[in-house]
Design a protein around this motif. Structure first.
Motif, PDB file in Angstrom:
ATOM      1  N   GLN A  24       0.836  -1.189   0.000  1.00  0.00           N
ATOM      2  CA  GLN A  24       0.000   0.000   0.000  1.00  0.00           C
ATOM      3  C   GLN A  24       0.875   1.244   0.000  1.00  0.00           C
ATOM      4  N   GLY A  25       0.498   2.213  -0.849  1.00  0.00           N
ATOM      5  CA  GLY A  25       1.184   3.487  -0.909  1.00  0.00           C
ATOM      6  C   GLY A  25       2.371   3.496  -1.855  1.00  0.00           C
ATOM      7  N   THR A  26       2.693   2.356  -2.483  1.00  0.00           N
ATOM      8  CA  THR A  26       3.796   2.302  -3.455  1.00  0.00           C
ATOM      9  C   THR A  26       3.298   1.644  -4.702  1.00  0.00           C
ATOM     10  N   GLY A  27       3.942   1.948  -5.756  1.00  0.00           N
ATOM     11  CA  GLY A  27       3.552   1.341  -7.025  1.00  0.00           C
ATOM     12  C   GLY A  27       4.393   0.145  -7.373  1.00  0.00           C
ATOM     13  N   GLU A  28       5.214  -0.313  -6.426  1.00  0.00           N
ATOM     14  CA  GLU A  28       6.100  -1.441  -6.677  1.00  0.00           C
ATOM     15  C   GLU A  28       5.415  -2.746  -6.353  1.00  0.00           C
ATOM     16  N   SER A  29       5.812  -3.773  -7.009  1.00  0.00           N
ATOM     17  CA  SER A  29       5.306  -5.116  -6.746  1.00  0.00           C
ATOM     18  C   SER A  29       6.448  -6.085  -6.831  1.00  0.00           C
ATOM     19  N   LYS A  30       6.572  -6.889  -5.766  1.00  0.00           N
ATOM     20  CA  LYS A  30       7.647  -7.874  -5.740  1.00  0.00           C
ATOM     21  C   LYS A  30       7.270  -9.164  -6.444  1.00  0.00           C
ATOM     22  N   GLU A  31       6.035  -9.232  -6.878  1.00  0.00           N
ATOM     23  CA  GLU A  31       5.580 -10.443  -7.554  1.00  0.00           C
ATOM     24  C   GLU A  31       6.218 -10.527  -8.943  1.00  0.00           C
ATOM     25  N   PRO A  32       6.857 -11.620  -9.288  1.00  0.00           N
ATOM     26  CA  PRO A  32       7.529 -11.749 -10.601  1.00  0.00           C
ATOM     27  C   PRO A  32       6.511 -11.784 -11.722  1.00  0.00           C
ATOM     28  N   GLN A  33       6.892 -11.161 -12.802  1.00  0.00           N
ATOM     29  CA  GLN A  33       6.045 -11.139 -13.982  1.00  0.00           C
ATOM     30  C   GLN A  33       6.154 -12.499 -14.697  1.00  0.00           C
ATOM     31  N   THR A  34       4.992 -13.015 -15.014  1.00  0.00           N
ATOM     32  CA  THR A  34       4.968 -14.305 -15.703  1.00  0.00           C
ATOM     33  C   THR A  34       3.728 -14.378 -16.573  1.00  0.00           C
ATOM     34  N   THR A  35       3.828 -15.227 -17.567  1.00  0.00           N
ATOM     35  CA  THR A  35       2.702 -15.438 -18.482  1.00  0.00           C
ATOM     36  C   THR A  35       2.191 -16.859 -18.438  1.00  0.00           C
ATOM     37  N   ASP A  36       2.718 -17.596 -17.471  1.00  0.00           N
ATOM     38  CA  ASP A  36       2.284 -18.986 -17.357  1.00  0.00           C
ATOM     39  C   ASP A  36       0.807 -19.018 -16.957  1.00  0.00           C
ATOM     40  N   ALA A  37      -0.010 -19.790 -17.678  1.00  0.00           N
ATOM     41  CA  ALA A  37      -1.452 -19.853 -17.430  1.00  0.00           C
ATOM     42  C   ALA A  37      -1.773 -20.394 -16.053  1.00  0.00           C
ATOM     43  N   SER A  38      -1.003 -21.357 -15.593  1.00  0.00           N
ATOM     44  CA  SER A  38      -1.277 -21.944 -14.271  1.00  0.00           C
ATOM     45  C   SER A  38      -1.016 -20.937 -13.164  1.00  0.00           C
ATOM     46  N   LEU A  39       0.054 -20.146 -13.344  1.00  0.00           N
ATOM     47  CA  LEU A  39       0.335 -19.141 -12.325  1.00  0.00           C
ATOM     48  C   LEU A  39      -0.727 -18.052 -12.311  1.00  0.00           C
ATOM     49  N   LEU A  40      -1.226 -17.670 -13.454  1.00  0.00           N
ATOM     50  CA  LEU A  40      -2.290 -16.675 -13.506  1.00  0.00           C
ATOM     51  C   LEU A  40      -3.557 -17.181 -12.824  1.00  0.00           C
ATOM     52  N   GLU A  41      -3.843 -18.439 -13.015  1.00  0.00           N
ATOM     53  CA  GLU A  41      -5.022 -19.024 -12.362  1.00  0.00           C
ATOM     54  C   GLU A  41      -4.871 -19.035 -10.852  1.00  0.00           C
ATOM     55  N   LEU A  42      -3.658 -19.315 -10.384  1.00  0.00           N
ATOM     56  CA  LEU A  42      -3.395 -19.313  -8.950  1.00  0.00           C
ATOM     57  C   LEU A  42      -3.526 -17.900  -8.362  1.00  0.00           C
ATOM     58  N   LYS A  43      -3.088 -16.897  -9.148  1.00  0.00           N
ATOM     59  CA  LYS A  43      -3.213 -15.516  -8.692  1.00  0.00           C
ATOM     60  C   LYS A  43      -4.684 -15.123  -8.533  1.00  0.00           C
ATOM     61  N   ARG A  44      -5.495 -15.485  -9.514  1.00  0.00           N
ATOM     62  CA  ARG A  44      -6.913 -15.158  -9.401  1.00  0.00           C
ATOM     63  C   ARG A  44      -7.559 -15.861  -8.209  1.00  0.00           C
ATOM     64  N   LEU A  45      -7.155 -17.100  -8.012  1.00  0.00           N
ATOM     65  CA  LEU A  45      -7.673 -17.842  -6.854  1.00  0.00           C
ATOM     66  C   LEU A  45      -7.261 -17.179  -5.541  1.00  0.00           C
ATOM     67  N   ARG A  46      -5.986 -16.709  -5.519  1.00  0.00           N
ATOM     68  CA  ARG A  46      -5.514 -16.013  -4.306  1.00  0.00           C
ATOM     69  C   ARG A  46      -6.303 -14.742  -4.057  1.00  0.00           C
ATOM     70  N   ASP A  47      -6.580 -13.962  -5.090  1.00  0.00           N
ATOM     71  CA  ASP A  47      -7.349 -12.724  -4.929  1.00  0.00           C
ATOM     72  C   ASP A  47      -8.770 -12.996  -4.448  1.00  0.00           C
ATOM     73  N   ASP A  48      -9.343 -14.056  -4.934  1.00  0.00           N
ATOM     74  CA  ASP A  48     -10.695 -14.402  -4.472  1.00  0.00           C
ATOM     75  C   ASP A  48     -10.701 -14.775  -2.997  1.00  0.00           C
ATOM     76  N   LEU A  49      -9.687 -15.521  -2.594  1.00  0.00           N
ATOM     77  CA  LEU A  49      -9.610 -15.920  -1.181  1.00  0.00           C
ATOM     78  C   LEU A  49      -9.422 -14.710  -0.269  1.00  0.00           C
ATOM     79  N   ARG A  50      -8.607 -13.768  -0.739  1.00  0.00           N
ATOM     80  CA  ARG A  50      -8.392 -12.561   0.068  1.00  0.00           C
ATOM     81  C   ARG A  50      -9.677 -11.734   0.174  1.00  0.00           C
ATOM     82  N   ALA A  51     -10.444 -11.648  -0.920  1.00  0.00           N
ATOM     83  CA  ALA A  51     -11.712 -10.923  -0.862  1.00  0.00           C
ATOM     84  C   ALA A  51     -12.674 -11.570   0.128  1.00  0.00           C
ATOM     85  N   ILE A  52     -12.695 -12.914   0.101  1.00  0.00           N
ATOM     86  CA  ILE A  52     -13.548 -13.628   1.059  1.00  0.00           C
ATOM     87  C   ILE A  52     -13.076 -13.374   2.490  1.00  0.00           C
ATOM     88  N   GLN A  53     -11.761 -13.361   2.700  1.00  0.00           N
ATOM     89  CA  GLN A  53     -11.217 -13.116   4.024  1.00  0.00           C
ATOM     90  C   GLN A  53     -11.573 -11.722   4.532  1.00  0.00           C
TER      91      GLN A  53
END
Length: 410
Positions: free
Chosen positions: A323-352
């Motif tokens: 928060q408050g920075t535009g930096e992200s330590k998450e590595p850039q990737t185009t792997d489809a499986s990793l993108l799916e995991l990211k979306r799943l993680r965001d959904d879990l955080r919203a539920i939390q």
């Protein structure tokens, strides 16, 4: 009735002796100077003659407010010494200044003043025929029933009244002490009132969030109001002060109304819209940490958890955008499986976050509920202490004045 005072010299005063008996006969005696006979030679020491043939002193009672409805007698008793006794029955309806502050445990002092209406002190001098103690004993013997009042005693004194024209008149004043019998008023007024206020006090045991508690209190107030209306005829309506018993009834009614208002406030706090408002931290600490202990309810577990918790238990994923920075330590990737995991993680955080928000809301409602219980317990304590101290104070005043059994001096 003869208008001529029976004296040889008009400058000689006539001595009139007055005997006063409560609930009895007013006896008046005077002496005819030039009338006497030998009881041995005449065969009797007294005779009874019509009152119309004699001069009768015009003795009046200043406190008289109504007509004399006693049976009329037409004779007087004349003794051989020239002494005349007129045992005229008088039914006195008099005025009396009542002090009803201690009703029904009050002691009243009423006075009766005897004097001549026409003759001055140099013409008629008043005196006691009997001692005051003898009059008191005779009055108690004559009083077959005392009813609401108990006769305590009597005092008397003679004095001279000076008129506007500098003339004087003899007066005799009797002070009568009467004590009210309070049993009827205690049984019909004070005890039922205490029962109703005790019911209202124990109504705090009912759950404050229950609608039955408000209905019960409103029923009590209605019943107490009807009780006061029915018993209003037993209360005194004259006097120069307000009776303490009226203060007691007003206090009981005020406590009932106050407890109903408190129940409405607590019900709104436990079940109303106030539970949706955010709670300031000082309110939470004051009521849930300190006042809860004061009323023996312990400290809220919610406060303990908040004070013992170091921070948010949620530890963000190290690749989460800060928060408050535009930096992200998450590595850039185009792997489809990793993108799916990211979306799943965001959904879990919203539920939390949603669960945490719901948990915070529930905890706030729980805190408001607990504060309502603390306030209810505090009001119960104040109610009990105030009613107890007020009742003891009024009772002490009643007892202190009722225990005075002697005649107050004037």
């Amino acid at each position: 009735m003869s208008p001529v005072r029976p004296v040889n010299n008009l400058n000689t005063p006539t001595n009139v002796s007055i005997s006063f008996t409560l609930y009895g006969i007013l006896g008046v005696k005077w002496k005819i100077e030039f009338l006497s006979w030998d009881p041995v030679e005449c065969g009797t020491s007294f005779i009874t003659l019509p009152r119309s043939k004699f001069w009768v002193p015009d003795i009046v009672i200043d406190e008289f407010v109504d007509e004399n409805n006693a049976p009329e007698t037409y004779y007087v008793t004349v003794r051989h010494t020239g002494e005349v006794q007129d045992s005229l029955p008088v039914e006195v309806i008099s005025s009396c200044n009542l002090d009803i502050l201690k009703f029904p445990f009050d002691i009243q002092n009423c006075s009766y003043t005897f004097n001549s209406w026409i003759h001055h002190a140099d013409e008629i001098q008043l005196s006691y025929e009997k001692q005051v103690e003898e009059m008191v004993n005779l009055s108690k013997a004559v009083m077959t029933t005392e009813g609401e009042w108990e006769f305590l005693g009597m005092t008397a004194y003679t004095h001279t009244l000076t008129n506007f024209d500098e003339s004087t008149r003899d007066q005799i004043t009797y002070f009568i002490a009467l004590r009210r019998q309070p049993t009827m008023y205690v049984v019909n007024l004070i005890i039922p009132s205490c029962f109703l206020i005790t019911l209202d006090l124990f109504s705090f045991i009912l759950p404050p969030q229950s609608v039955d508690r408000s209905a019960f209190k409103m029923t009590l107030i209605l019943g107490y109001t009807v009780f006061l209306l029915l018993m209003n005829d037993l209360l005194p309506v004259t006097g120069n002060s307000i009776p303490l018993i009226n203060v007691f009834f007003s206090l009981c009614l005020a406590l009932m109304v106050g407890s109903l208002l408190e129940t409405i406030l607590i019900t709104n706090m436990l079940c109303g819209s106030i539970r949706d408002l955010p709670m300031p931290n000082w309110i939470r600490v004051l009521f849930l940490k300190y006042l809860a202990r004061l009323v023996c309810m312990g400290k809220s577990k919610r406060v303990e958890n908040q004070t013992g918790r170091g921070g948010n238990p949620f530890v963000p994923y190290e690749g989460e955008k800060q928060q408050g920075t535009g930096e992200s330590k998450e590595p850039q990737t185009t792997d489809a499986s990793l993108l799916e995991l990211k979306r799943l993680r965001d959904d879990l955080r919203a539920i939390q976050r949603q669960l945490e928000k719901s948990d915070t809301t529930n905890q706030t409602e729980e805190d408001w509920f607990y504060i309502g219980l603390v306030i209810d317990r505090i009001v119960f304590g104040i109610y009990f202490i105030f009613f107890f101290c007020s009742s003891i104070g009024i009772l002490v005043i009643w007892i202190s004045f009722y225990s005075v059994g002697h005649v107050e001096g004037h």
